[in-house]
Design a protein around this motif. Sequence first.
Motif, mmCIF file in Angstrom:
data_model
loop_
_atom_site.group_PDB
_atom_site.id
_atom_site.type_symbol
_atom_site.label_atom_id
_atom_site.label_comp_id
_atom_site.label_asym_id
_atom_site.label_seq_id
_atom_site.Cartn_x
_atom_site.Cartn_y
_atom_site.Cartn_z
ATOM 1 N N LYS A 74 0.731 -1.098 -0.078
ATOM 2 C CA LYS A 74 -0.041 0.002 0.042
ATOM 3 C C LYS A 74 1.005 1.276 -0.127
ATOM 4 O O LYS A 74 1.929 1.313 0.550
ATOM 5 C CB LYS A 74 -0.972 -0.090 1.082
ATOM 6 N N PRO A 75 0.527 2.262 -0.671
ATOM 7 C CA PRO A 75 1.330 3.458 -0.815
ATOM 8 C C PRO A 75 1.420 4.062 0.400
ATOM 9 O O PRO A 75 0.577 3.982 1.416
ATOM 10 C CB PRO A 75 0.472 4.246 -1.698
ATOM 11 N N GLN A 76 2.694 4.822 0.650
ATOM 12 C CA GLN A 76 2.548 5.525 1.684
ATOM 13 C C GLN A 76 1.427 6.756 1.921
ATOM 14 O O GLN A 76 1.019 7.083 0.764
ATOM 15 C CB GLN A 76 3.974 6.501 1.948
ATOM 16 N N LYS A 77 0.912 7.154 3.087
ATOM 17 C CA LYS A 77 0.133 8.455 3.476
ATOM 18 C C LYS A 77 0.687 9.323 2.459
ATOM 19 O O LYS A 77 1.916 9.747 2.530
ATOM 20 C CB LYS A 77 -0.152 8.584 4.783
ATOM 21 N N SER A 78 -0.232 10.044 1.913
ATOM 22 C CA SER A 78 0.189 11.277 1.203
ATOM 23 C C SER A 78 -0.782 12.587 1.815
ATOM 24 O O SER A 78 -1.988 12.294 2.092
ATOM 25 C CB SER A 78 0.175 11.080 -0.311
ATOM 26 N N THR A 79 -0.255 13.631 1.698
ATOM 27 C CA THR A 79 -0.787 14.571 2.283
ATOM 28 C C THR A 79 -0.908 15.905 1.397
ATOM 29 O O THR A 79 0.189 15.978 0.471
ATOM 30 C CB THR A 79 -0.236 15.014 3.766
ATOM 31 N N PHE A 80 -1.472 16.799 1.551
ATOM 32 C CA PHE A 80 -1.191 18.078 1.082
ATOM 33 C C PHE A 80 -1.599 19.105 2.027
ATOM 34 O O PHE A 80 -2.503 18.910 3.064
ATOM 35 C CB PHE A 80 -1.999 18.272 -0.231
ATOM 36 N N ASP A 81 -1.309 20.316 2.135
ATOM 37 C CA ASP A 81 -1.429 21.493 3.196
ATOM 38 C C ASP A 81 -1.327 22.530 2.274
ATOM 39 O O ASP A 81 -0.086 23.055 1.997
ATOM 40 C CB ASP A 81 -0.453 21.266 4.255
ATOM 41 N N THR A 82 -2.228 23.305 1.982
ATOM 42 C CA THR A 82 -2.365 24.365 1.047
ATOM 43 C C THR A 82 -3.387 25.297 1.665
ATOM 44 O O THR A 82 -4.410 25.295 2.340
ATOM 45 C CB THR A 82 -2.804 24.000 -0.267
ATOM 46 N N LYS A 83 -3.113 26.441 1.068
ATOM 47 C CA LYS A 83 -3.968 27.860 1.377
ATOM 48 C C LYS A 83 -4.868 27.941 -0.106
ATOM 49 O O LYS A 83 -4.416 27.924 -1.067
ATOM 50 C CB LYS A 83 -3.423 28.834 1.623
ATOM 51 N N THR A 84 -6.195 28.029 0.215
ATOM 52 C CA THR A 84 -6.944 28.458 -1.028
ATOM 53 C C THR A 84 -7.457 29.868 -0.959
ATOM 54 O O THR A 84 -8.376 30.096 0.169
ATOM 55 C CB THR A 84 -8.282 27.417 -1.159
ATOM 56 N N ASP A 85 -7.074 30.603 -1.722
ATOM 57 C CA ASP A 85 -7.228 31.909 -1.784
ATOM 58 C C ASP A 85 -8.717 32.277 -2.246
ATOM 59 O O ASP A 85 -9.308 31.384 -3.007
ATOM 60 C CB ASP A 85 -6.445 32.766 -2.646
ATOM 61 N N VAL A 86 -9.191 33.488 -1.650
ATOM 62 C CA VAL A 86 -10.567 34.069 -2.423
ATOM 63 C C VAL A 86 -10.442 34.089 -3.775
ATOM 64 O O VAL A 86 -9.479 34.778 -3.983
ATOM 65 C CB VAL A 86 -10.853 35.020 -1.457
ATOM 66 N N SER A 87 -11.167 33.442 -4.358
ATOM 67 C CA SER A 87 -11.151 33.661 -5.857
ATOM 68 C C SER A 87 -12.492 34.636 -6.253
ATOM 69 O O SER A 87 -12.134 35.054 -7.535
ATOM 70 C CB SER A 87 -11.428 32.386 -6.515
ATOM 71 N N SER A 103 -8.507 35.900 3.919
ATOM 72 C CA SER A 103 -8.246 35.927 2.536
ATOM 73 C C SER A 103 -7.955 34.643 1.761
ATOM 74 O O SER A 103 -7.909 34.406 0.648
ATOM 75 C CB SER A 103 -7.105 36.904 2.323
ATOM 76 N N ALA A 104 -7.486 33.654 2.616
ATOM 77 C CA ALA A 104 -7.342 32.216 2.169
ATOM 78 C C ALA A 104 -7.734 31.065 3.519
ATOM 79 O O ALA A 104 -7.677 31.641 4.312
ATOM 80 C CB ALA A 104 -5.836 32.128 1.797
ATOM 81 N N ILE A 105 -8.011 30.012 2.779
ATOM 82 C CA ILE A 105 -8.458 29.137 3.648
ATOM 83 C C ILE A 105 -7.491 28.019 3.688
ATOM 84 O O ILE A 105 -6.842 27.363 2.625
ATOM 85 C CB ILE A 105 -9.861 28.477 3.321
ATOM 86 N N HIS A 106 -7.102 27.605 4.797
ATOM 87 C CA HIS A 106 -5.890 26.666 4.984
ATOM 88 C C HIS A 106 -6.720 25.490 4.966
ATOM 89 O O HIS A 106 -7.560 24.900 5.730
ATOM 90 C CB HIS A 106 -5.376 26.713 6.520
ATOM 91 N N PHE A 107 -6.011 24.636 3.875
ATOM 92 C CA PHE A 107 -6.834 23.541 3.326
ATOM 93 C C PHE A 107 -5.830 22.190 3.298
ATOM 94 O O PHE A 107 -4.634 22.410 2.675
ATOM 95 C CB PHE A 107 -7.406 23.623 2.091
#
Lengths: 653, 483
Positions: free
Chosen positions: A90-103, A331-335
């Motif tokens: 099984k693949p290793q856990k993968s993650t992302f941590d990003t900010k989604t700006d107001v568009s 201004s952005a959502i931490h996603f």
Amino acid sequence: MAGVLTATLCMSCIDNSYDLNDIDMTIGNNTNLTLPKCSTDSILLKNIMHLKQDDVIKIVPFGDGEIYVVKQDGEADIKPFKIDEISVSKPQKSTFDTKTDVSEFYTNSQKPAKRKVITIDPEIPGMAPITIPDETYIYEIDPAKANMKIDEAKANNISKDIISIDHIKCKEEITVTLHLSTDGFPTHINKIHLDNLSIILPEEIEVTSCYFVSDGEKTNAVSIDPGHIKLIEGKDKARTPDNIQLTITFQSAHNGKNFNFDPEKHTASLGGMFEVVGEFRLMTEEMDQALMQKAIDNEIARWNDKQKIENIIKFNETHDLRIFGDAVIPSAIHFKGEAAFNKDIVVKYISGEILHNVDEIKPIKLDNLPDFLQEDEVKLDLANPMIFIRAKSNLPATATTSITLYNDLNPEKKYAANDLIVNGYNKETKYYLANNKETKYLPTEDADAEFRQVENIGNLIIKVPKEVNIEVAPVRVKFEDLEIGNEHEYTVQVDYDVYAPLSFNDDFYLIYKGKDLGWNLDDDIAKINAKGITAKALISSNLPEELDFTLIPVDANNEEIKALEVSSAVVKANAEKQPITITLKPAKGHTINDVLAGKNGVKKLDGIQYRAVIKRAEDDKKGNAGQVWQGNTNIILTDIQLTIEGPITYDAN
Amino acid sequence: MKKIIKYTLATLAFAAANNANAQNLNSGYFLDGFAYSHEINPAKDYDRKVYFSVPVLPGNINFGLRGNLHLTDILHKNPNGNGLTTYLNPNISYADAMKGFSTRNTLMSDLRFDLVSVGFHTKNAFHTIGIGIRSTEGADIPYTFFDVTKQLENKNYSISDLNVQMMAWAELSYGYSRNINEAWRIGGKAKILLGGAYASMKMDQLNLDLTGVDKWTVTAHANVEAGVKGLTWGEKEIKEYTEAYRKKHPGTPATYEQINFDNIDVKNSGLNGGGIAFDLGAEWDMGKQGILEGMKLSASLLDLGFIKWNKVALAHNNGEDFVFDGFHHIKVENGPGVPFDEQADDLGDRFSNLYSLKDGGTTSKTKGIGATLNIGCEYALPSYNKLKFGLLSTTRIHGKYTWNEERISANVSPLKWLEGGINLGVGTLGASFGWIVNIHPRGFNFFIGGDNVMGKLSKQGIPLKSKSNIAMGINFPIGKSNK
């Protein structure tokens, strides 16, 4: 006086040449002597030929009787094979941590409802309270950022027989769990919308189900398409901005750029990524007004006056709450996201193609040949030799292969039958390879065999080789959902027969040689002499060919004794009481006694070889095959008259 | 074939080895000074008072061969120039080989050996007392026997009455003769016979039909008799029938017995029988009868008697026909049929049955010793009575060995102590030339002669012809000649 007189009378009469101590005891007969007629019972050809059970020539049942055939069975030693289980960790856990700006943001109407009147700091001159409009803020998720790359997993040492994999099916369902979460919202924002939320995933993964849980509510995906799962279509309802747990289930996958099979390296790899697509949507009217005012107040309080005025003026012009800072409208959502496979991917079924090499097949050994097939002059000009191929496989699909035959005498000359289809599911496949379609002598058990023409295949054994080599091309199997793993063993059995009824063409030429040696003739025999021996007989035979029979006297070294001449006899095909005569006479300058005693430069007789040539008489040559030799082919000799020709002598000295 | 040759030669050797002639010395029949003329005719007188012989010297020993089967018929000069060979040699042509054989081929040998012989005159008679040994042997072989052995071909052969016989006995005799008137003289002799040994082998019927293309048939009836005291056939040879034979002849026991001549045993031998015989004779002096001066007629019948053999061991074959009708349905190479070996075994057993002799137990047999009839006629020239001519007809009456001859002789007595004669005989066994010299001065008599000139002998002294006879004797006469 009397004695003297008697002696005188007697002695005077003695004939000294009449010496009883010097008697030649040679006796004999000057005339011929013929023994009473004798006869044999049926001399079965199969016994003369000394056919043994494992001989290449056999007598097999046919119709109401039996026929002679060249028959040699064989079985290709194709080892059962297994397709090892394919297991991808099984693949290793993968993650992302990003900010989604107001568009995007917009007021919900031209006259937005004044939901809230926010009192501006009274110390700011000229500033009237402001009304917070109903506004919507869109935060479009950027899939380039909101993605979780699957840590590429490989399966090594995949069975070499597999040359392509189109599709796999796992032993168990695999679950991929995606945790999506946001944070950083001010306290007055307690509702959020996930509009048009979709998951882009490797299209090779064939998702069987997908749902997500939010606010404790399980919601199934709106649609699941290859590489795309639509979780929420259009406007989403308001949700608590909390974790969303997305569960994707799949059990199969197909070949593609993210899941591919390398036939050279015998590896398979799973890659690709999970991308989140959609947008967060915040609506002011769903926010806590009091807390929002408080947040605004706090922001304003942190302004200097000039800036306050400017921002309020701007607000009135733009109605964009974001001027009050992230504490009011981020201004952005931490996603954040995290993807995890629940288990290794263990493949149970595959679809694709196998190319299974057949091990070297033992050649058809033609070393158990009766003597009459071992001579250089032999031409086994058979009418229509057939090679039967019987194959059976338990593969869940048909297989294709080719068979090539050649002999050790001329390995360059090959006789091939291509594209032979081998049934799967244990259903037997039968072919017979021959020059001509056989209409009469197909064995009953192979009457349903499919004919494949192999031109001039008779030449394969016309000069009887020591062996006929068989090459079976790799068995190619295209299959779907082939179950793999150690518990599944696949077999491809190939049996073959050379099967050729002894029905000859004009050019056939068989030589049968036999011998009876070690006579070790008694000394009394060595004292016999005769002018000759003549054997006459009537011969009947149902052998459909001409038989030329010769006796060859030999010495203890099995070498021909030329001092004794033995005539040959020709037995016509299907002879009926045909008279034959065989004579045995000494060669010129020799006597039979020379041979029996081994004297006068002649080696002593110690046995006899017999040589029978079976061929078609010139008159019988018709350019086509003759009768098939029947199992009861026999020869009967009747009225055998043995005449010993005088003078016959015996040296009794 | 080799055995046949061996047995043939053995038979002939058997006869030749005893080449004595039991016939009396007929050449001496017309000699007045021949002491043993009473053995030819018991009426014969002797011209001395007494004579006697002593055992250490042969008073009268007579060896003879008679017959038409000669050694030269059997043994020929080898055409290759090296010694001798048998008539069976293929280099001897059939014609040459067979020209010596007659329809019946006989070979007889006889022996007379007088151990003691005494003759003496009384007032009117002449008395003789004798103790002697006699034996007679004979072989009678039909032409076809030689034919089949010389040239076996696909013909029909009948070899009937092949006989070989021998008899030996001791003889005690007393003879008496006297004149019954001036012209007639008669005599007789009584003999007590003490049987020593008797043997006979008869092949009553041996037929070989080899003409058939489908079968050969052989028939043989053979009998053997052996009258020797204490003789037994000895331990029988146990032979096993082959499986093949028993299979073809169900019920046949596993083994059978046959006589093995190597095992013949003789224990406590001695006399095995006894008998009597008489000689009768008469002589008519036609001169004294006044009919013809110098002419005498005489006649005798000798050995009119028999011997009863007490224990005669018998043996015979079973007399079954032997048929060889070829080997049929011969099994070849594990095919159907009967193996050749099995058929050959059966054939071998059946052939063995043909010739194997089985013990027939013992019995007693009475056998004649063979009588002889002599008729003589002599004529002395009136002008010279020392010369006499004689004609003697002799007929031997002895079954297969019967023969007859007429012998004409000229006899001369130039001196009182010397006489001799020559004679020529013709008869069923051919012609023969005889002679005699008799020397009998006072007190001593030696004679030698023969009814058949010996002719040539082999290097080993075997007469080449079966017409060979020699007799001789030494006696002691006493008294004056009565002439």
